[in-house]
Design an enzyme around this catalytic site. Structure first.
Site, short mmCIF file in Angstrom:
data_model
loop_
_atom_site.label_atom_id
_atom_site.label_comp_id
_atom_site.label_asym_id
_atom_site.label_seq_id
_atom_site.Cartn_x
_atom_site.Cartn_y
_atom_site.Cartn_z
N ALA A 49 0.81 -1.21 0.00
CA ALA A 49 0.00 0.00 0.00
C ALA A 49 0.85 1.27 0.00
CB ALA A 49 -0.90 0.02 1.23
N CYS A 50 0.33 2.26 -0.73
CA CYS A 50 0.87 3.62 -0.63
C CYS A 50 -0.34 4.54 -0.56
CB CYS A 50 1.79 3.96 -1.80
SG CYS A 50 0.99 4.09 -3.41
N GLY A 51 -0.13 5.82 -0.54
CA GLY A 51 -1.23 6.76 -0.40
C GLY A 51 -2.28 6.63 -1.48
#
Length: 98
Positions: free
Chosen positions: A9-11
């Site tokens: 996950a990232c933003g």
């Protein structure tokens, strides 16, 4: 050896998680660990954690999760990457020993 289900996950679920996902694939392949990787936005992690074993993220964690979470900013900076890789492999060993 069972397949490890990993959320990366990232933003926004696009840019940095793509870079990290490739490095995670390489890490698991090098260590002969079967893996299923799903690329997500960090906002989706809470709803997807029930179908995953591990969360690897490049962003701050907005909450606590039921699954182990590893911060992997080192995959982007290169600083401390070996330490993060060791942490991921340690979590995988715990998951597979259950």
């Amino acid at each position: 050896m069972s397949e490890v289900r990993v959320l990366v996950a990232c933003g926004a679920g696009i840019a940095t998680s793509t870079v990290v996902m490739k490095k995670i694939e390489d890490l698991f392949k090098t260590n002969n660990i079967p893996v299923q990787i799903t690329q997500i936005k960090i906002a989706e992690a809470a709803s997807k954690q029930d179908n995953a074993d591990l969360l690897i993220t490049t962003t701050m964690l907005p909450t606590e999760y039921k699954i182990p979470a590893v911060k992997a900013m080192a995959f982007l900076t290169g600083i401390g990457q070996e330490k993060v890789e060791a942490q991921i492999l340690e979590e995988v060993a715990k998951i597979q020993s259950k």
